[in-house]
Write a protein that holds these residues in place. Structure first.
Motif, PDB file in Angstrom:
ATOM      1  N   VAL A 142       0.846  -1.201   0.000  1.00  0.00           N
ATOM      2  CA  VAL A 142       0.000   0.000   0.000  1.00  0.00           C
ATOM      3  C   VAL A 142       0.878   1.246   0.000  1.00  0.00           C
ATOM      4  N   THR A 143       1.924   1.240   0.809  1.00  0.00           N
ATOM      5  CA  THR A 143       2.842   2.381   0.865  1.00  0.00           C
ATOM      6  C   THR A 143       3.479   2.616  -0.500  1.00  0.00           C
ATOM      7  N   LYS A 144       3.883   1.540  -1.157  1.00  0.00           N
ATOM      8  CA  LYS A 144       4.481   1.644  -2.492  1.00  0.00           C
ATOM      9  C   LYS A 144       3.486   2.243  -3.481  1.00  0.00           C
ATOM     10  N   PHE A 145       2.236   1.803  -3.437  1.00  0.00           N
ATOM     11  CA  PHE A 145       1.216   2.324  -4.341  1.00  0.00           C
ATOM     12  C   PHE A 145       0.975   3.815  -4.080  1.00  0.00           C
ATOM     13  N   ILE A 146       0.910   4.189  -2.808  1.00  0.00           N
ATOM     14  CA  ILE A 146       0.698   5.595  -2.453  1.00  0.00           C
ATOM     15  C   ILE A 146       1.862   6.445  -2.943  1.00  0.00           C
ATOM     16  N   LEU A 147       3.083   5.998  -2.706  1.00  0.00           N
ATOM     17  CA  LEU A 147       4.255   6.743  -3.170  1.00  0.00           C
ATOM     18  C   LEU A 147       4.286   6.832  -4.693  1.00  0.00           C
ATOM     19  N   ALA A 148       3.891   5.761  -5.374  1.00  0.00           N
ATOM     20  CA  ALA A 148       3.839   5.775  -6.838  1.00  0.00           C
ATOM     21  C   ALA A 148       2.825   6.803  -7.329  1.00  0.00           C
ATOM     22  N   GLY A 149       1.669   6.862  -6.675  1.00  0.00           N
ATOM     23  CA  GLY A 149       0.653   7.851  -7.043  1.00  0.00           C
ATOM     24  C   GLY A 149       1.129   9.271  -6.827  1.00  0.00           C
ATOM     25  N   ILE A 150       1.833   9.488  -5.724  1.00  0.00           N
ATOM     26  CA  ILE A 150       2.363  10.828  -5.440  1.00  0.00           C
ATOM     27  C   ILE A 150       3.428  11.194  -6.464  1.00  0.00           C
ATOM     28  N   LEU A 151       4.365  10.284  -6.722  1.00  0.00           N
ATOM     29  CA  LEU A 151       5.435  10.583  -7.678  1.00  0.00           C
ATOM     30  C   LEU A 151       4.876  10.776  -9.089  1.00  0.00           C
ATOM     31  N   GLY A 152       3.955   9.915  -9.501  1.00  0.00           N
ATOM     32  CA  GLY A 152       3.321  10.078 -10.815  1.00  0.00           C
ATOM     33  C   GLY A 152       2.619  11.419 -10.937  1.00  0.00           C
ATOM     34  N   VAL A 204       7.318   2.756 -10.903  1.00  0.00           N
ATOM     35  CA  VAL A 204       7.556   2.753  -9.457  1.00  0.00           C
ATOM     36  C   VAL A 204       6.982   1.483  -8.828  1.00  0.00           C
ATOM     37  N   ILE A 205       5.778   1.109  -9.224  1.00  0.00           N
ATOM     38  CA  ILE A 205       5.145  -0.091  -8.644  1.00  0.00           C
ATOM     39  C   ILE A 205       5.835  -1.353  -9.146  1.00  0.00           C
ATOM     40  N   GLY A 206       6.143  -1.385 -10.431  1.00  0.00           N
ATOM     41  CA  GLY A 206       6.918  -2.490 -10.972  1.00  0.00           C
ATOM     42  C   GLY A 206       6.178  -3.785 -11.217  1.00  0.00           C
ATOM     43  N   LYS A 207       4.888  -3.750 -11.413  1.00  0.00           N
ATOM     44  CA  LYS A 207       4.149  -4.989 -11.726  1.00  0.00           C
ATOM     45  C   LYS A 207       3.871  -5.035 -13.211  1.00  0.00           C
TER      46      LYS A 207
END
Length: 138
Positions: A5-15, A135-138
């Motif tokens: 979840v943290t990774k997804f949130i950070l990806a959304g912020i960076l995007g 960032v998420i990498g999937k």
């Protein structure tokens, strides 16, 4: 789970940060001014700071959508192309959201011609999609 979840949130912020940077310089390249934070604040009659917060919340929600819905169901192995596909989906969902907002609120006018706005929105959302997916990498 928590780190995901943290990774997804950070990806959304960076995007959202990268997409916003492009929006800020786009008028220098002949594109119309695009400021969704102003559009949100103006439509909802709230301070611009609330518009900025909503803009980033939308980016986070899109990243969560990618991580939990889009990525598991879309079998594109190349992350760059998966990001482009996700950017198109994000653009379509954002436009649906804007139409719904237009039914609920009086929307302020937008700058530029419709074809240029569409091109600018496409570029912004594809960049958002690629950054988020990388960032998420999937």
């Amino acid at each position: 789970m928590k780190s995901e979840v943290t990774k997804f949130i950070l990806a959304g912020i960076l995007g959202t940060v990268v997409m916003t940077g492009i929006m800020l310089v786009a008028p220098n390249m002949g594109m119309p001014k695009m400021a969704p934070w102003k559009l949100l604040a103006g439509a909802m009659n709230v301070p611009i700071a609330v518009g900025w917060i909503l803009h980033f919340i939308m980016g986070i929600l899109f990243a969560l959508f990618y991580g939990y819905v889009f990525a598991p169901k879309v079998a594109i192995s190349n992350l760059f192309f998966k990001g482009i596909a996700f950017g198109f989906v994000a653009l379509i969902l954002a436009q649906i959201g804007m139409k719904v907002m237009g039914l609920l609120f009086e929307m302020p006018p937008m700058d530029g011609s419709m074809p240029m706005r569409l091109l600018a929105m496409l570029i912004g959302h594809v960049v958002f999609g690629v950054v988020t997916v990388k960032v998420i990498g999937k």
